[in-house]
Design a protein around this motif. Structure first.
Motif, PDB file in Angstrom:
ATOM      1  N   GLY A   1       0.789  -1.215   0.000  1.00  0.00           N
ATOM      2  CA  GLY A   1       0.000   0.000   0.000  1.00  0.00           C
ATOM      3  C   GLY A   1       0.828   1.275   0.000  1.00  0.00           C
ATOM      4  N   GLY A   2       2.054   1.211   0.465  1.00  0.00           N
ATOM      5  CA  GLY A   2       2.843   2.418   0.561  1.00  0.00           C
ATOM      6  C   GLY A   2       4.027   2.458  -0.371  1.00  0.00           C
ATOM      7  N   SER A   3       4.161   1.498  -1.269  1.00  0.00           N
ATOM      8  CA  SER A   3       5.308   1.441  -2.164  1.00  0.00           C
ATOM      9  C   SER A   3       4.872   1.747  -3.591  1.00  0.00           C
ATOM     10  CB  SER A   3       5.968   0.065  -2.104  1.00  0.00           C
ATOM     11  OG  SER A   3       5.049  -0.931  -2.519  1.00  0.00           O
ATOM     12  N   SER A   4       5.842   2.025  -4.424  1.00  0.00           N
ATOM     13  CA  SER A   4       5.572   2.306  -5.828  1.00  0.00           C
ATOM     14  C   SER A   4       5.332   1.003  -6.578  1.00  0.00           C
ATOM     15  CB  SER A   4       6.756   3.057  -6.435  1.00  0.00           C
ATOM     16  OG  SER A   4       6.626   3.132  -7.838  1.00  0.00           O
ATOM     17  N   PRO A   5       4.401   0.988  -7.540  1.00  0.00           N
ATOM     18  CA  PRO A   5       4.188  -0.225  -8.334  1.00  0.00           C
ATOM     19  C   PRO A   5       5.219  -0.419  -9.434  1.00  0.00           C
ATOM     20  CG  PRO A   5       2.689   1.481  -9.056  1.00  0.00           C
ATOM     21  CD  PRO A   5       3.440   2.049  -7.879  1.00  0.00           C
ATOM     22  N   TYR A   6       6.115   0.553  -9.590  1.00  0.00           N
ATOM     23  CA  TYR A   6       7.046   0.500 -10.715  1.00  0.00           C
ATOM     24  C   TYR A   6       7.983  -0.720 -10.670  1.00  0.00           C
ATOM     25  CZ  TYR A   6      10.449   2.009 -14.186  1.00  0.00           C
ATOM     26  OH  TYR A   6      11.265   2.070 -15.281  1.00  0.00           O
ATOM     27  N   PRO A   7       8.620  -1.074  -9.525  1.00  0.00           N
ATOM     28  CA  PRO A   7       9.514  -2.241  -9.527  1.00  0.00           C
ATOM     29  C   PRO A   7       8.816  -3.533  -9.938  1.00  0.00           C
ATOM     30  CG  PRO A   7       9.891  -0.919  -7.572  1.00  0.00           C
ATOM     31  CD  PRO A   7       8.661  -0.371  -8.225  1.00  0.00           C
ATOM     32  N   ALA A   8       7.589  -3.750  -9.461  1.00  0.00           N
ATOM     33  CA  ALA A   8       6.861  -4.956  -9.840  1.00  0.00           C
ATOM     34  C   ALA A   8       6.514  -4.938 -11.324  1.00  0.00           C
ATOM     35  CB  ALA A   8       5.592  -5.096  -8.998  1.00  0.00           C
ATOM     36  N   ALA A   9       6.173  -3.774 -11.848  1.00  0.00           N
ATOM     37  CA  ALA A   9       5.852  -3.670 -13.269  1.00  0.00           C
ATOM     38  C   ALA A   9       7.080  -3.947 -14.130  1.00  0.00           C
ATOM     39  CB  ALA A   9       5.296  -2.272 -13.572  1.00  0.00           C
ATOM     40  N   ARG A  10       8.220  -3.426 -13.715  1.00  0.00           N
ATOM     41  CA  ARG A  10       9.442  -3.698 -14.484  1.00  0.00           C
ATOM     42  C   ARG A  10       9.814  -5.170 -14.412  1.00  0.00           C
ATOM     43  NH1 ARG A  10      15.281  -3.330 -13.874  1.00  0.00           N
ATOM     44  NH2 ARG A  10      16.184  -2.659 -15.876  1.00  0.00           N
ATOM     45  N   ALA A  11       9.607  -5.786 -13.250  1.00  0.00           N
ATOM     46  CA  ALA A  11       9.881  -7.220 -13.131  1.00  0.00           C
ATOM     47  C   ALA A  11       8.989  -8.018 -14.067  1.00  0.00           C
ATOM     48  CB  ALA A  11       9.688  -7.673 -11.685  1.00  0.00           C
ATOM     49  N   GLY A  12       7.692  -7.659 -14.108  1.00  0.00           N
ATOM     50  CA  GLY A  12       6.788  -8.366 -15.005  1.00  0.00           C
ATOM     51  C   GLY A  12       7.165  -8.205 -16.462  1.00  0.00           C
ATOM     52  N   TYR A  13       7.572  -7.003 -16.850  1.00  0.00           N
ATOM     53  CA  TYR A  13       7.974  -6.771 -18.240  1.00  0.00           C
ATOM     54  C   TYR A  13       9.219  -7.582 -18.609  1.00  0.00           C
ATOM     55  CZ  TYR A  13      10.141  -4.460 -22.203  1.00  0.00           C
ATOM     56  OH  TYR A  13      10.756  -4.215 -23.405  1.00  0.00           O
ATOM     57  N   LEU A  14      10.233  -7.559 -17.752  1.00  0.00           N
ATOM     58  CA  LEU A  14      11.470  -8.279 -18.077  1.00  0.00           C
ATOM     59  C   LEU A  14      11.256  -9.792 -18.072  1.00  0.00           C
ATOM     60  CD1 LEU A  14      14.216  -6.216 -16.213  1.00  0.00           C
ATOM     61  CD2 LEU A  14      13.594  -6.179 -18.637  1.00  0.00           C
ATOM     62  N   ILE A  15      10.402 -10.294 -17.197  1.00  0.00           N
ATOM     63  CA  ILE A  15      10.095 -11.727 -17.223  1.00  0.00           C
ATOM     64  C   ILE A  15       9.384 -12.081 -18.522  1.00  0.00           C
ATOM     65  CG2 ILE A  15       8.733 -13.541 -16.118  1.00  0.00           C
ATOM     66  CD1 ILE A  15       9.361 -12.234 -13.449  1.00  0.00           C
ATOM     67  N   ALA A  16       8.500 -11.197 -19.005  1.00  0.00           N
ATOM     68  CA  ALA A  16       7.848 -11.435 -20.290  1.00  0.00           C
ATOM     69  C   ALA A  16       8.866 -11.452 -21.430  1.00  0.00           C
ATOM     70  CB  ALA A  16       6.791 -10.365 -20.538  1.00  0.00           C
ATOM     71  N   VAL A  17       9.879 -10.598 -21.359  1.00  0.00           N
ATOM     72  CA  VAL A  17      10.945 -10.615 -22.378  1.00  0.00           C
ATOM     73  C   VAL A  17      11.675 -11.957 -22.355  1.00  0.00           C
ATOM     74  CG1 VAL A  17      13.122  -9.561 -23.072  1.00  0.00           C
ATOM     75  CG2 VAL A  17      11.211  -8.114 -22.382  1.00  0.00           C
ATOM     76  N   LEU A  18      11.963 -12.483 -21.163  1.00  0.00           N
ATOM     77  CA  LEU A  18      12.606 -13.790 -21.070  1.00  0.00           C
ATOM     78  C   LEU A  18      11.717 -14.877 -21.657  1.00  0.00           C
ATOM     79  CD1 LEU A  18      14.189 -13.652 -17.493  1.00  0.00           C
ATOM     80  CD2 LEU A  18      15.251 -13.104 -19.694  1.00  0.00           C
ATOM     81  N   VAL A  19      10.408 -14.757 -21.503  1.00  0.00           N
ATOM     82  CA  VAL A  19       9.483 -15.743 -22.067  1.00  0.00           C
ATOM     83  C   VAL A  19       9.538 -15.717 -23.593  1.00  0.00           C
ATOM     84  CG1 VAL A  19       7.047 -16.351 -22.322  1.00  0.00           C
ATOM     85  CG2 VAL A  19       7.951 -15.780 -20.069  1.00  0.00           C
ATOM     86  N   VAL A  20       9.551 -14.534 -24.193  1.00  0.00           N
ATOM     87  CA  VAL A  20       9.584 -14.469 -25.650  1.00  0.00           C
ATOM     88  C   VAL A  20      10.932 -14.946 -26.191  1.00  0.00           C
ATOM     89  CG1 VAL A  20      10.424 -12.104 -26.020  1.00  0.00           C
ATOM     90  CG2 VAL A  20       8.775 -13.068 -27.584  1.00  0.00           C
ATOM     91  N   VAL A  21      12.001 -14.748 -25.429  1.00  0.00           N
ATOM     92  CA  VAL A  21      13.306 -15.278 -25.835  1.00  0.00           C
ATOM     93  C   VAL A  21      13.276 -16.806 -25.829  1.00  0.00           C
ATOM     94  CG1 VAL A  21      15.694 -15.505 -25.070  1.00  0.00           C
ATOM     95  CG2 VAL A  21      14.629 -13.258 -25.136  1.00  0.00           C
ATOM     96  N   THR A  22      12.665 -17.390 -24.797  1.00  0.00           N
ATOM     97  CA  THR A  22      12.513 -18.842 -24.762  1.00  0.00           C
ATOM     98  C   THR A  22      11.635 -19.325 -25.914  1.00  0.00           C
ATOM     99  OG1 THR A  22      12.690 -18.748 -22.355  1.00  0.00           O
ATOM    100  CG2 THR A  22      11.865 -20.788 -23.296  1.00  0.00           C
TER     101      THR A  22
END
Length: 422
Positions: free
Chosen positions: A93-114
């Motif tokens: 509730g008190g943190s920025s959503p940006y780190p989680a969003a960046r993690a989700g994006y980079l994990i999706a990049v790893l998925v497309v590489v696979t």
């Protein structure tokens, strides 16, 4: 209603782009399968799904920290972060959503590489061997290459060689090289049934891949700033010139441009602009798309003359297009390219990084494939003959031929009536 903060807007952009990148992963399966037939499209989709699931699991268990965390082995790999504790361990509730969003994006990049490797080897490798391969290949190949690109403060490519790679073109080149290494480990392929392309599947997959890869390009900026729209327009222009150039090459060499040539040209342009979409003007984006499509179309034509299949087509596009995209900013990047600055430092760095990622991926993937081949097995031995593209089951031993009728026996006695056999 409270006004959205800049971090929330950037997080929304990353979530949206991550969803598009996942769409590109599954679009690859339909696109490649559409070039080879419905049965192979189904198998490619299964391989993408299994490989993506394993990739997401390994990324959450520590792979994401190894890509973006503080250095464990300087310039090569970061400290694993099991359970994404650095992101989820704080108060939501008190943190920025940006780190989680960046993690989700980079994990999706790893998925497309696979997914790039999955669609290239789906018709040759067993599902069991593919699953084990992803478990070994991700930490040994993908994570060191991805750390060099996405760890901005310590990565061997960005911080060490000062390479320009916004979207992860080095990881894409490594994926194409990994597919080549695994195919080499499979050995000579068995005779496959004739291909029966499915234009509908090809069109659906190509459109999903086109839209999804634009999400990868825009998401690489990781912020909704003045550069993000220019990167999106640059991706559009590179893909458009790629389409026209590939169709022109096919019109000259084959006299018949096809739907497949148009979609391959779009993909080649998108792969090429991935590395440098943030430092090239719109005119240079058009040129890199055309050059990449020209180079890829020429190499694919040579591969077709060697009777290679759609798998090698995707390998050529990812490798050749990625290398063209990496070398191009070394020549034409604003401020640091050879044309603008007069020195070759960036060009040499881009070439060293691209070739290092390619050779490393080919070598390690070949060794992993050979290890699997001589342990649990790697390929299917035979294919069913005469059943179109349904080559997923082994051929059963042929039954013995039925005995000939008595009237057709060539060894009959001289006094036997042979009228029936005439």
């Amino acid at each position: 209603m409270a006004q959205a903060t800049p971090d929330q807007v950037d997080a929304l952009l990353l979530f949206f782009c991550g969803a598009l990148v996942l769409l590109a992963a599954f679009g690859l399966s339909f696109f490649s399968g559409g070039m080879a037939g419905r049965a192979r499209a189904t198998r490619a989709f299964r391989f993408v799904l299994v490989g993506g699931a394993v990739t997401i699991l390994l990324a959450v268990l520590g792979g994401y920290g190894a890509v973006t965390g503080r250095a464990l082995i300087p310039h090569l790999v970061g400290v694993p972060d099991p359970g994404l504790s650095a992101i989820t361990g704080v108060d939501p509730g008190g943190s920025s959503p940006y780190p989680a969003a960046r993690a989700g994006y980079l994990i999706a990049v790893l998925v497309v590489v696979t997914a790039i490797v999955a669609v290239a080897v789906a018709s040759r490798v067993t599902l069991r061997a593919w699953t084990v391969f992803v478990v070994l290949w991700l930490p040994l190949v993908v994570l060191p290459v991805a750390y060099g690109v996405f760890a901005l403060d310590d990565g061997w490519a960005i911080a060490g060689l000062h390479v320009v790679d916004f979207g992860g073109a080095l990881v894409v080149v490594a994926a194409g090289g990994s597919a080549v290494g695994l195919l080499l480990a499979c050995g000579r392929g068995e005779h496959l049934p004739p291909l029966s392309p499915r234009p509908a599947l090809m069109a659906i997959g190509g459109a999903a891949l086109w839209v999804g890869w634009l999400g990868l390009i825009v998401g690489s900026e990781a912020a909704l700033d003045a550069y993000a729209p220019l990167m999106a327009v640059g991706g559009f222009l590179a893909s458009a010139t790629g389409v026209l150039m590939w169709m022109l090459v096919d019109a000259v060499l084959l006299r018949r441009p096809t739907l497949g040539s148009a979609l391959c040209g779009a993909f080649a342009g998108l792969v090429a602009v991935t590395a440098a979409s943030g430092v090239l003007t719109l005119g240079w984006c058009m040129l890199v798309g055309a050059l990449s499509s020209l180079a890829c179309a020429t190499m694919v034509d040579l591969a077709a003359r060697a009777r290679s299949g759609p798998a090698l087509t995707l390998c050529v596009i990812t490798i050749v297009g990625g290398l063209v995209g990496l070398l191009f900013p070394g020549l034409f990047a604003t401020g640091s390219g050879m044309v603008d600055s007069g020195n070759f430092d960036l060009f040499i760095a881009q070439g060293i990084a691209g070739m290092a990622a390619l050779l490393y991926a080919v070598t390690v993937s070949l060794l992993i494939g050979l290890a699997l081949r001589f342990t649990i097995g790697l390929t299917r031995v035979r294919y069913r003959a005469g059943r179109g593209n349904s080559e997923t089951r082994p051929v059963r031993p042929e039954r013995s031929a039925p005995p000939r009728a008595r009237g057709t026996d060539r060894t009959a006695s001289p006094g036997q009536d042979r009228t029936a056999s005439d």
